[in-house]
Design a protein around this motif. Structure first.
Motif, mmCIF file in Angstrom:
data_model
loop_
_atom_site.group_PDB
_atom_site.id
_atom_site.type_symbol
_atom_site.label_atom_id
_atom_site.label_comp_id
_atom_site.label_asym_id
_atom_site.label_seq_id
_atom_site.Cartn_x
_atom_site.Cartn_y
_atom_site.Cartn_z
ATOM 1 N N GLU A 489 8.005 -12.096 -3.640
ATOM 2 C CA GLU A 489 7.752 -11.554 -4.981
ATOM 3 C C GLU A 489 6.466 -12.115 -5.567
ATOM 4 O O GLU A 489 5.691 -11.403 -6.215
ATOM 5 N N SER A 490 6.240 -13.408 -5.334
ATOM 6 C CA SER A 490 5.034 -14.055 -5.866
ATOM 7 C C SER A 490 3.774 -13.424 -5.295
ATOM 8 O O SER A 490 2.767 -13.274 -6.000
ATOM 9 N N VAL A 491 3.806 -13.047 -4.008
ATOM 10 C CA VAL A 491 2.646 -12.400 -3.391
ATOM 11 C C VAL A 491 2.324 -11.093 -4.106
ATOM 12 O O VAL A 491 1.167 -10.806 -4.436
ATOM 13 N N VAL A 492 3.350 -10.297 -4.364
ATOM 14 C CA VAL A 492 3.145 -9.014 -5.044
ATOM 15 C C VAL A 492 2.605 -9.243 -6.454
ATOM 16 O O VAL A 492 1.662 -8.563 -6.895
ATOM 17 N N ASN A 493 3.172 -10.217 -7.160
ATOM 18 C CA ASN A 493 2.712 -10.512 -8.519
ATOM 19 C C ASN A 493 1.258 -10.971 -8.512
ATOM 20 O O ASN A 493 0.447 -10.520 -9.337
ATOM 21 N N CYS A 494 0.911 -11.883 -7.595
ATOM 22 C CA CYS A 494 -0.459 -12.392 -7.508
ATOM 23 C C CYS A 494 -1.440 -11.275 -7.186
ATOM 24 O O CYS A 494 -2.551 -11.229 -7.715
ATOM 25 N N PHE A 495 -1.028 -10.380 -6.305
ATOM 26 C CA PHE A 495 -1.911 -9.286 -5.904
ATOM 27 C C PHE A 495 -2.239 -8.385 -7.090
ATOM 28 O O PHE A 495 -3.408 -8.099 -7.373
ATOM 29 N N PHE A 496 -1.205 -7.957 -7.814
ATOM 30 C CA PHE A 496 -1.437 -6.975 -8.875
ATOM 31 C C PHE A 496 -2.016 -7.577 -10.153
ATOM 32 O O PHE A 496 -2.489 -6.839 -11.015
ATOM 33 N N GLU A 497 -2.037 -8.902 -10.252
ATOM 34 C CA GLU A 497 -2.648 -9.494 -11.444
ATOM 35 C C GLU A 497 -4.157 -9.643 -11.287
ATOM 36 O O GLU A 497 -4.863 -9.969 -12.237
ATOM 37 N N ARG A 498 -4.681 -9.377 -10.096
ATOM 38 C CA ARG A 498 -6.123 -9.529 -9.863
ATOM 39 C C ARG A 498 -6.893 -8.372 -10.500
ATOM 40 O O ARG A 498 -6.514 -7.211 -10.378
ATOM 41 N N SER A 499 -7.997 -8.717 -11.134
ATOM 42 C CA SER A 499 -8.777 -7.712 -11.867
ATOM 43 C C SER A 499 -9.460 -6.718 -10.930
ATOM 44 O O SER A 499 -9.879 -5.645 -11.367
ATOM 45 N N LEU A 500 -9.597 -7.064 -9.644
ATOM 46 C CA LEU A 500 -10.262 -6.169 -8.700
ATOM 47 C C LEU A 500 -9.383 -5.015 -8.230
ATOM 48 O O LEU A 500 -9.868 -4.108 -7.558
ATOM 49 N N VAL A 501 -8.093 -5.043 -8.571
ATOM 50 C CA VAL A 501 -7.215 -3.949 -8.152
ATOM 51 C C VAL A 501 -7.691 -2.658 -8.821
ATOM 52 O O VAL A 501 -7.735 -2.562 -10.048
ATOM 53 N N PRO A 502 -8.065 -1.640 -8.032
ATOM 54 C CA PRO A 502 -8.584 -0.400 -8.623
ATOM 55 C C PRO A 502 -7.484 0.403 -9.308
ATOM 56 O O PRO A 502 -6.296 0.221 -9.030
ATOM 57 N N GLU A 503 -7.896 1.310 -10.184
ATOM 58 C CA GLU A 503 -6.935 2.083 -10.969
ATOM 59 C C GLU A 503 -6.003 2.900 -10.092
ATOM 60 O O GLU A 503 -4.806 2.978 -10.345
ATOM 61 N N TRP A 504 -6.542 3.518 -9.026
ATOM 62 C CA TRP A 504 -5.690 4.355 -8.177
ATOM 63 C C TRP A 504 -4.589 3.525 -7.522
ATOM 64 O O TRP A 504 -3.482 4.010 -7.296
ATOM 65 N N MET A 505 -4.882 2.234 -7.272
ATOM 66 C CA MET A 505 -3.885 1.371 -6.661
ATOM 67 C C MET A 505 -2.864 0.908 -7.703
ATOM 68 O O MET A 505 -1.675 0.770 -7.403
ATOM 69 N N ARG A 506 -3.335 0.683 -8.927
ATOM 70 C CA ARG A 506 -2.404 0.279 -9.990
ATOM 71 C C ARG A 506 -1.382 1.385 -10.255
ATOM 72 O O ARG A 506 -0.238 1.116 -10.606
ATOM 73 N N GLU A 507 -1.814 2.617 -10.092
ATOM 74 C CA GLU A 507 -0.895 3.733 -10.298
ATOM 75 C C GLU A 507 0.238 3.734 -9.261
ATOM 76 O O GLU A 507 1.269 4.354 -9.461
ATOM 77 N N LEU A 508 0.040 3.023 -8.163
ATOM 78 C CA LEU A 508 1.046 2.954 -7.102
ATOM 79 C C LEU A 508 1.852 1.664 -7.149
ATOM 80 O O LEU A 508 2.643 1.383 -6.239
ATOM 81 N N GLU A 509 1.651 0.864 -8.215
ATOM 82 C CA GLU A 509 2.322 -0.431 -8.288
ATOM 83 C C GLU A 509 3.845 -0.286 -8.272
ATOM 84 O O GLU A 509 4.546 -1.034 -7.592
ATOM 85 N N SER A 510 4.380 0.682 -9.031
ATOM 86 C CA SER A 510 5.838 0.863 -9.061
ATOM 87 C C SER A 510 6.362 1.202 -7.671
ATOM 88 O O SER A 510 7.414 0.692 -7.246
ATOM 89 N N ARG A 511 5.642 2.048 -6.962
ATOM 90 C CA ARG A 511 6.043 2.410 -5.599
ATOM 91 C C ARG A 511 6.070 1.165 -4.717
ATOM 92 O O ARG A 511 7.012 0.968 -3.930
ATOM 93 N N ALA A 512 5.034 0.335 -4.842
ATOM 94 C CA ALA A 512 4.969 -0.885 -4.039
ATOM 95 C C ALA A 512 6.132 -1.812 -4.358
ATOM 96 O O ALA A 512 6.798 -2.334 -3.458
ATOM 97 N N ARG A 513 6.391 -2.014 -5.650
ATOM 98 C CA ARG A 513 7.474 -2.920 -6.051
ATOM 99 C C ARG A 513 8.840 -2.365 -5.629
ATOM 100 O O ARG A 513 9.736 -3.133 -5.251
ATOM 101 N N TYR A 514 9.003 -1.063 -5.677
ATOM 102 C CA TYR A 514 10.269 -0.464 -5.241
ATOM 103 C C TYR A 514 10.536 -0.796 -3.773
ATOM 104 O O TYR A 514 11.615 -1.279 -3.412
ATOM 105 N N HIS A 515 9.543 -0.562 -2.916
ATOM 106 C CA HIS A 515 9.732 -0.805 -1.494
ATOM 107 C C HIS A 515 9.972 -2.285 -1.199
ATOM 108 O O HIS A 515 10.779 -2.629 -0.320
#
Length: 589
Positions: A489-515
């Motif tokens: 869980e910490s890996v996922v949290n650390c990844f998505f808190e980074r400012s370099l995550v592009p918008e198209w990837m942020r839109e897929l965050e829920s999908r990533a967390r679900y899986h």
């Protein structure tokens, strides 16, 4: 295997070159972007001859302002797209220098471009110099009067630059007498750049990858100037025509270059830094084995966790190129990051105490990198465990064969194939991209850094499909599966808190967390932690794209897939048992 061309950055460039380009219309953001690029070229030393071609709005004005050559009349196709053969022919007629550089008009160049071009041209009478670019968001006018600008631009690359694909080529440097004939390619459309590389190789010209000594900055922009946008530019009718008339069948990527530039150092640097943890009495044998079986230059960094306990081991070591790094009480990952900074090798391997390298494998790993020029940053491999006739070879590439398809929502696939001692990194990129995140468990940090390098910074990861080390323990692990789940869980949290995550990837965050939540539910199911399984499945509901009933069906489908990947089978009875356990536990809360 690509040969090396060493570039001495201290040598001042004295050779003149001609840079030519075909700018787009100078309006809006693209106008600012092109002005930044052309102004950067004009400040190179010695000042290059610059030729701008075409009659797009603003081109003549910029040429007059910067006192550079402008050729307005160039041949275009029926859609108004400039033709490359005419651009090259007209440039060659008026260029006063022997070395030409076609550069896309959104590329900022710094002095390392001139330095590299001069030293390449000194060593080769015929060549094609190309290289990867760094993508950055920069849509404001740059103050080129700033004396520290080059340092600031390189820091921008260091902090936020994203490496473009090896297929993206934005500058082509070559002697004027080459490429005298070429098909009628449409500029700014796909495939003509591949033709340039393939043609050079057919003619036996050295194709030189300058990526490691030239920092070419590509300012990100839209493709509104092309009907159909980026897809049309790369794969549309004009691109397809380029492919047909050029008979382009090979990729022509930077990775097939047969030379690559490297920074020159007065002292000979090692190819590989081997960082060894958990020192014990076997350390002398480990180092002897590596030195006797590898032909490349190797240095060793020994991580001592207990100065008093391990001092007698270290004092017995009298090998050349050994550094000692005392960890004391600091976080293991902080120590690893210090080792990355201290290390001098082009590549780096972290060898845990229970692992030893197999004979000749450092040579094989380095050869793999060299065969692909500058395009691979992370190389994964397999490992062995067991002794004698019971040696088992782990082949993780079979679990995740397509590394081009790594995504955060395929996280569970990436977790199993990675073992720290079976990974080789390009050291400067690992350091540049921030090293290991010390907030994480060491095994989790390996996953996170690979995700970050590949998904956020443009690195390429590849498989060497054989074992490179032998390890005593079955796997690197946690105290228990519950601790492991927390770190995932910490890996996922650390990844998505980074400012370099592009918008198209942020839109897929829920999908990533679900899986990820469903996968953690599976781990708990396997471990017999039924209440925790229910907890993770319950949390997955808030990220699920489905209604509750559909989500339950999805759980069963995912669990069956996880079971298959482990060589197991989840029967219908077990699947029903899974759902009943979830709903029984959920209702009892």
């Amino acid at each position: 295997m690509s040969s090396k061309v060493y570039i001495t950055t201290q040598i001042k460039s004295t050779s003149n070159i001609t840079i030519f380009a075909v700018p787009k219309s100078f309006h809006g953001d693209i106008g600012i972007i092109q002005r930044n690029a052309i102004l950067s070229w004009s400040l190179l030393k010695p000042k290059p001859e610059i030729i701008l071609l075409g009659d797009e709005n603003g081109t003549k004005r910029i040429a007059d302002e910067f006192n550079i050559i402008h050729l307005s009349s160039i041949k275009c196709n029926h859609l108004g797209t400039p033709m490359l053969d005419d651009v090259f022919a007209k440039t060659k007629k008026i260029a006063s220098n022997k070395i030409l550089a076609y550069v896309n008009s959104d590329i900022i160049l710094t002095q390392d471009f001139s330095t590299t071009v001069q030293q390449v041209a000194t060593n080769f009478s015929e060549f094609l110099l190309i290289g990867r670019r760094w993508n950055i968001d920069l849509k404001t006018a740059i103050d080129f009067r700033d004396l520290n600008l080059e340092k600031k631009l390189k820091k921008l690359i260091w902090d936020r630059g994203i490496l473009a694909s090896e297929t993206a080529k934005d500058y082509f440097v070559f002697p004027k007498h080459l490429f005298s004939e070429m098909p009628e390619f449409a500029i700014g459309r796909g495939y003509w750049d591949n033709w340039m590389v393939n043609r050079a190789l057919e003619k036996s010209y050295p194709v030189i990858d300058g990526s490691q000594t030239i920092f070419a900055l590509h300012q990100n922009h839209s493709y509104t100037h092309v009907r159909g946008s980026k897809t049309e530019a790369y794969f549309g009718k004009e691109a397809e025509r380029n492919k047909v008339i050029g008979k382009v069948e090979k990729s022509g990527s930077i990775g097939i270059s047969n030379y690559q530039t490297k920074p020159f150092h007065l002292s000979r640097l090692p190819r590989v830094s081997v960082v060894i943890f958990d020192l014990d009495e076997r350390i002398v044998q480990k180092i002897n084995d590596i030195l006797s079986r590898e032909s490349i230059e190797v240095e060793f960094l020994l991580i001592a966790t207990d100065r008093a306990k391990e001092k007698h081991i270290i004092d017995r070591l009298h090998f050349p190129k050994i550094s000692k790094v005392f960890r004391e009480k600091e976080n293991e990952l902080v120590t690893k990051n210090r080792a990355i900074e201290i290390a001098k090798g082009e590549f780096i391997v972290f060898l845990k105490g229970d692992c030893c390298l197999l004979p000749g494998m450092l040579n094989k790993q380095v050869s793999y990198f060299d065969d692909r020029s500058s395009t691979v940053d992370v190389l994964l491999s397999g490992w062995q465990r067991g002794e004698g006739e019971t040696v088992l070879e782990l082949e993780p590439w079979k679990l995740l064969p397509d590394l081009e398809d790594i995504h955060i929502w395929k996280f569970w696939q990436l977790w199993q194939p990675l073992r720290e001692s079976a990974i080789m990194f390009r050291r400067d990129r690992l350091e540049m991209f921030g090293g290991f995140d010390p907030r994480l468990h060491p095994v989790a940090a390996n996953i996170e850094v690979v995700l970050r390098m590949v998904l956020l910074r443009g690195s390429k990861v590849a498989w060497l499909p054989e074992a490179t080390c032998h390890c005593d323990r079955e796997r690197e692990d946690w105290e228990n599966v519950v601790a492991m789940a927390s770190d995932i869980e910490s890996v996922v949290n650390c990844f998505f808190e980074r400012s370099l995550v592009p918008e198209w990837m942020r839109e897929l965050e829920s999908r990533a967390r679900y899986h990820v939540m469903v996968w953690l539910g599976w781990l708990m199911y396997e471990a017999g932690e039924k209440e925790r399984m229910a907890e993770y499945l319950g949390r997955s509901l808030s990220y699920s794209p489905y209604q509750t009933q559909q989500t339950a069906v999805s759980w069963v489908q995912r669990f069956k897939k996880f079971a298959e990947s482990s060589g197991e089978e989840l029967g219908e009875r077990s699947a029903l048992d899974l759902l009943l356990k979830y709903f029984d536990i959920a209702e009892g809360r």
